[in-house]
Structures are given as C-alpha cells and as structure tokens.
Enzyme design. Structure first.
Site, PDB file in Angstrom:
ATOM      1  N   THR A   1      53.962  14.794  52.644  1.00 38.74           N
ATOM      2  CA  THR A   1      53.728  13.377  52.965  1.00 38.74           C
ATOM      3  C   THR A   1      55.057  12.682  53.232  1.00 38.74           C
ATOM      4  OG1 THR A   1      51.813  13.334  51.532  1.00 38.74           O
ATOM      5  CG2 THR A   1      52.888  11.215  51.896  1.00 38.74           C
TER       6      THR A   1
ATOM      7  N   ARG B   1      38.245  14.656  52.685  1.00 43.72           N
ATOM      8  CA  ARG B   1      39.059  14.467  51.456  1.00 43.72           C
ATOM      9  C   ARG B   1      40.161  13.437  51.720  1.00 43.72           C
ATOM     10  NH1 ARG B   1      44.750  14.866  50.268  1.00 43.72           N
ATOM     11  NH2 ARG B   1      44.973  15.245  48.050  1.00 43.72           N
ATOM     12  N   VAL B   2      40.306  12.504  50.809  1.00 43.81           N
ATOM     13  CA  VAL B   2      41.372  11.508  50.919  1.00 43.81           C
ATOM     14  C   VAL B   2      42.192  11.547  49.630  1.00 43.81           C
ATOM     15  CG1 VAL B   2      41.869   9.046  51.109  1.00 43.81           C
ATOM     16  CG2 VAL B   2      40.005  10.033  52.448  1.00 43.81           C
ATOM     17  N   GLY B   3      43.503  11.559  49.772  1.00 45.34           N
ATOM     18  CA  GLY B   3      44.387  11.563  48.606  1.00 45.34           C
ATOM     19  C   GLY B   3      44.905  10.166  48.293  1.00 45.34           C
ATOM     20  N   ASP B   4      46.075  10.124  47.688  1.00 43.09           N
ATOM     21  CA  ASP B   4      46.660   8.855  47.238  1.00 43.09           C
ATOM     22  C   ASP B   4      47.281   8.025  48.353  1.00 43.09           C
ATOM     23  OD1 ASP B   4      48.553  10.988  47.481  1.00 43.09           O
ATOM     24  OD2 ASP B   4      50.050   9.730  46.500  1.00 43.09           O
TER      25      ASP B   4
ATOM     26  N   THR C   1      54.727  10.981  46.986  1.00 44.33           N
ATOM     27  CA  THR C   1      54.396  12.230  47.677  1.00 44.33           C
ATOM     28  C   THR C   1      54.038  13.274  46.636  1.00 44.33           C
ATOM     29  OG1 THR C   1      55.366  14.114  48.847  1.00 44.33           O
ATOM     30  CG2 THR C   1      56.922  12.601  47.813  1.00 44.33           C
ATOM     31  N   GLY C   2      53.012  14.078  46.907  1.00 46.37           N
ATOM     32  CA  GLY C   2      52.674  15.126  45.947  1.00 46.37           C
ATOM     33  C   GLY C   2      51.177  15.302  45.819  1.00 46.37           C
TER      34      GLY C   2
ATOM     35  N   GLY D   1      47.941  14.427  45.418  1.00 48.41           N
ATOM     36  CA  GLY D   1      47.370  13.088  45.529  1.00 48.41           C
ATOM     37  C   GLY D   1      46.344  12.754  44.462  1.00 48.41           C
TER      38      GLY D   1
END
Ligand code: GLY
Length: 325
Positions: free
Chosen positions: A194, A222-225, A245-246, A248
């Site tokens: 990211t 799928r959605v992350g942070d 970043t990482g 999520g």
C-alpha cells in the site's frame, strides 16, 4: 509550525536489490508533493501529486501494477482526509480508475464519504473522469504472478478473459509507444505494498491519504483498512496526520490510525506515537505493517514491525528529501 511531507511505499519485505527502486519511487513522490508545498500550494494538492506518483509507479501495489484478486481482477481502494474540515473522500473495489486518489478527492468535496464498486465508478464518470480499461491497470508481472498462483496450493490460473483484456492493453500501449513495465519493489508480493502520504502546508492544513490494491489473491469485494478513515489514514488539525500500510484487517480491528492521533493528543511525539501504535499492533494482533505520522508542527514519525517499509520525507529545514526502507 513548518510545512512538511512524508510518504510510504508499503510495509513488507523489500529485497536489497530493490532498495534503490523503492527509495527512488518514494523520493519522487515526496518531491512531487514538496514542489507544491514549497510554492505555497495546499496540502491537498501536494498529497494528490505524491499519491499519483506512487499509483503510476508499477513497482508499488496501488494504481497501475496493483496485485490481482483470486479471480484475476484489480480492485483498488483509496482514502483521503482533510484535517481542517474533517472532510473525507474514499472509494473501494474500483476496477476502472487509473488514479484512485483523484476520485477520492472528488468524493471529499461531495456530500459522500465512501463510495464502492460500480457506484464509485459512476460517480467518477459523472465528475468528469475518464474510466480506463480494467486491463490497463494490470502489469505483465502481476498477471504472471496471479497465473502461477500467489500461494503454494493456489494452483495455476488460466485467464482467457484476462488475456483478451491484456492484449487490448498491450496493443494500445505499443501504439502509444510506452512500456512502463517494472517488477514490484516487494519480494513477497502476496503481502502489503500500500502507498500513502501525509502533508502539512503553510496554513497548517494537514492531509493524509492511502491507496492500495489490497492483498494479493484477495476475495472479490474484500476491503481492507486503506479506504477507512481512522483505520488506514486519519488527519485532524492541531493534532496530526497518519497513513498506514500492512495487514488491513488488523488495522481495522484496532482503528490504528485514530489511535496514533489519540497518542499525539495526549502529548506523545510523532515518533513516540508511531512506535506506540506499532507496539500495540504487535501486542494485540498477529498483524504486520507500518505507518507514517506528521504532527501539527510538521515533525515526522514512522515505525514498522515488518522487515522494511519504503518511505521518504521532506521538511523546510532539509536540503533534499530523505528516503529509506
Ligand atoms: N493495508 C492494505 C490492505 O490490507 O488492503
């Protein structure tokens, strides 16, 4: 108070032979943003320029060169926040937007906060953006990685539909005379990468943003942070700005970007707040990642529990940006 910008190109594992590409990619992004700040421009413009630079660099997992979903698509997420107005703009799961940060910024000035999928693309079109072909975002490297399976046991994919998309993209790109191919800067390209940035301008406006292709081989939808304020990014005037970043899911569980802002508000330094948040991430979850911070005086902090995190920053009292991994 001083103007400043800090960017990251993602936490993860960057092999030594890719350090140069990772550092130079981040340095270019910090410089793009700094030129705007140094000329008296706004933190919003500086962040847009920095993130566009990273989204256009196929070495990073955002925009062109992002990782593919399990079924072979690119689905991009991005968020941006203005710490003065607390306006937020975010988009998620988009497949036809070359520079998600530009559209996220347009959402920020609309009544909305977060738009997803086809609705976000429709909003982009209504706002005057040209939608790209989904294949334009897929680099040959990322396509090959997906075809071979991201993880042991994934099996090989055959993508007739994707092949057609990419053939169209390749024909267009050779007609235009470019070939922007590059390997990703991360060795384990199943994880992280990211990009993000935080800037403060002459008027003390703080803006934070993050942009990503998410996890390689992720489930469709799928959605992350990254597009979630308080999780993958956050900005608040008088306090500071954060971009993460990482892994999520773990950043969402801990609302990690907002935690950093809370640490700043209790008096921790930018570096102290960054370190405390990453310690919390490692202490409460198995998550791996990193984050960058600017406090309201333009002081920089960054921390990670991953092997590396590409980053660069520039402040008024520096002759040139510092870049590292
Ligand atoms: N941190 C990016 C993601 O998990 O999608």
């Amino acid at each position: 108070m001083g103007r400043a910008i800090i960017v990251h190109g993602g936490a993860g594992l960057i092999p030594p032979e890719r350090f140069h590409a990772a550092r130079e990619g981040c340095r270019a992004a910090a410089e793009a943003g700094w030129q705007i700040l140094a000329a008296g421009g706004s933190a919003l413009d500086a962040i847009e320029a920095a993130i566009v630079t990273l989204e256009n660099d196929p070495g990073f997992n955002a925009g062109t060169g992002a990782v593919l979903t399990s079924d072979g698509r690119v689905q991009l997420d991005c968020g941006i926040m203005n710490g003065t107005s607390l306006d937020v703009g975010a988009i998620a799961g988009v497949e036809r937007i070359k520079n998600p940060v530009r559209v996220a910024r347009a959402v920020l000035t609309s009544p909305h906060v977060l738009l997803v999928g086809a609705g976000a693309e429709e909003f982009a079109r209504e706002s005057g953006f040209t939608l790209c072909d989904p294949g334009d975002l897929i680099t040959p490297y990322q396509y090959a990685r997906w075809q071979h399976g991201y993880r042991p046991g994934d099996g090989a994919h055959a993508g007739a539909e994707l092949d057609a998309l990419l053939a169209k993209r390749d024909a267009k790109s050779s007609a235009n005379g470019h070939n922007a191919e590059s390997e990703p800067v991360h060795a384990d390209d199943t994880k992280h990468g990211t990009v993000g940035a935080v800037a403060i301008d002459d008027d003390g406006n703080i803006v934070a943003s993050a942009s990503t292709g998410g996890r390689a081989g992720k489930h469709l939808g799928r959605v992350g942070d990254t597009p979630l304020p308080g999780c993958g990014f956050y900005a608040e005037a008088g306090i500071g700005g954060i971009s993460c970043t990482g892994d999520g899911e773990d950043f969402i569980r801990l609302l990690l970007a907002k935690r950093v802002a809370d640490y700043l508000a209790t008096g921790l330094s930018a570096q102290g707040a960054a370190t405390a948040a990453i310690r919390l991430l490692g202490g409460r979850t198995t998550g791996e990642g990193g984050l960058i911070v600017l406090d309201s005086n333009g002081r920089v902090g960054y921390a990670r529990n991953s092997a590396t995190m590409a980053h660069a920053f520039m402040c008024d009292d520096m002759p040139a940006p510092f870049a590292g991994v």
